[in-house]
Design an enzyme around this catalytic site. Structure first.
Site, short mmCIF file in Angstrom:
data_model
loop_
_atom_site.label_atom_id
_atom_site.label_comp_id
_atom_site.label_asym_id
_atom_site.label_seq_id
_atom_site.Cartn_x
_atom_site.Cartn_y
_atom_site.Cartn_z
N ASP A 20 -81.71 -0.12 57.61
CA ASP A 20 -82.78 -0.89 58.25
C ASP A 20 -84.12 -0.28 57.85
O ASP A 20 -84.41 0.86 58.21
CB ASP A 20 -82.62 -0.86 59.77
CG ASP A 20 -83.74 -1.58 60.50
OD1 ASP A 20 -84.01 -2.74 60.14
OD2 ASP A 20 -84.35 -0.99 61.42
N GLU A 107 -81.17 -5.78 54.85
CA GLU A 107 -81.68 -7.08 55.29
C GLU A 107 -82.33 -7.81 54.12
O GLU A 107 -83.01 -7.20 53.30
CB GLU A 107 -82.71 -6.90 56.40
CG GLU A 107 -82.12 -6.44 57.72
CD GLU A 107 -83.20 -6.25 58.78
OE1 GLU A 107 -83.07 -6.83 59.85
OE2 GLU A 107 -84.15 -5.50 58.51
N CYS A 159 -76.58 -6.30 70.50
CA CYS A 159 -75.89 -5.03 70.74
C CYS A 159 -74.84 -4.82 69.67
O CYS A 159 -73.97 -5.67 69.46
CB CYS A 159 -75.25 -5.05 72.12
SG CYS A 159 -74.31 -3.54 72.50
N CYS A 162 -71.15 -4.60 71.68
CA CYS A 162 -70.44 -5.74 72.28
C CYS A 162 -70.94 -7.09 71.77
O CYS A 162 -70.32 -8.13 72.05
CB CYS A 162 -70.57 -5.69 73.81
SG CYS A 162 -72.22 -6.12 74.44
N CYS A 177 -78.45 -2.54 76.11
CA CYS A 177 -77.73 -3.80 76.23
C CYS A 177 -77.68 -4.27 77.69
O CYS A 177 -77.37 -3.49 78.59
CB CYS A 177 -76.30 -3.63 75.69
SG CYS A 177 -75.31 -5.14 75.81
N CYS A 180 -73.25 -4.48 78.36
CA CYS A 180 -72.40 -3.27 78.42
C CYS A 180 -73.21 -1.99 78.71
O CYS A 180 -72.63 -0.91 78.80
CB CYS A 180 -71.61 -3.10 77.13
SG CYS A 180 -72.61 -2.67 75.69
N ASP A 187 -83.50 1.17 65.86
CA ASP A 187 -83.29 1.05 64.42
C ASP A 187 -81.85 1.36 64.02
O ASP A 187 -81.32 0.75 63.09
CB ASP A 187 -84.26 1.97 63.66
CG ASP A 187 -85.72 1.60 63.91
OD1 ASP A 187 -85.98 0.42 64.20
OD2 ASP A 187 -86.59 2.48 63.82
#
Length: 205
Positions: A20, A107, A159, A162, A177, A180, A187
């Site tokens: 990232d 990305e 997340c 999950c 999150c 969860c 990052d």
């Protein structure tokens, strides 16, 4: 003069990572490793401003063209120094990553669209993501590595544990999150999502 270039593939490597790119850190890997942002322009900004003021002062004082050109060359040298440092950093960093990992997911960023945003365009241009990703792309092909570009949508808002999407403001550096309750560096969370999506894309191809 002509020469025949041969591909120099690296040895087999099953290690995988998601990457990232950012401004606070130049890049964050899915294992939590962060690559520091060198901020070359920012470090040279004061020196560059001083050199530019000397040029303007020479013009106001109606110095000779030779004297103005001499001072303008100092400005050009600083720009060249910044460009050379960026190029060196980009080449060395991309090569280092490709030596460490056999598969890298990144990305597929629309950098031209991002630099239109005034609040971050200077930092993005200074980080030179376009040059870095370009180097990573051609070096991966040359070295026989897998580079996967993934859709960047929601990678920092989902997340990585999950899959629940939780909206966060950009200034918030920790992702928590809502489902969860996983709490993780924003990052690193994004890098893990990038790797997951990249591997899913690879398995479908």
């Amino acid at each position: 003069i002509s020469c025949e270039e041969t591909r120099k593939e690296f040895g087999k490597n099953d290690l995988q990572t998601g990457l990232d790119v950012g401004i606070k850190s130049f890049a964050t890997l899915s294992d939590g490793l962060k690559i520091e942002n060198p901020r070359f322009f920012e470090l040279e900004q004061k020196e560059l401003a001083k050199a530019r003021r000397r040029v303007e002062r020479s013009k106001k004082e109606k110095k000779t063209k030779k004297d103005i050109d001499k001072r303008y060359k100092v400005v050009k040298r600083i720009h060249e120094r910044i460009a050379n440092k960026r190029a060196d950093f980009s080449h060395k960093t991309s090569l280092s990553l490709l030596k460490q990992f056999g598969t890298i997911a990144v990305e597929d960023i629309d950098i031209n669209a991002l630099i239109k945003k005034r609040w971050c365009n200077k930092q993005i241009l200074d980080a030179a993501w376009s040059r870095f990703l370009g180097n990573l792309t051609y070096k991966a092909e040359y070295a026989g590595r897998k580079l996967i570009r993934v859709n960047p949508a929601y990678t920092s808002q989902t997340c990585s544990k999950c899959g629940t999407r939780t909206l966060h403001k950009l200034k918030k550096r920790v992702f928590t999150c809502s489902h969860c309750k996983t709490s993780i560096d924003r990052d690193v969370n994004a890098a893990n999502n990038i790797l997951r999506i990249g591997l899913e894309t690879l398995s479908l191809s």
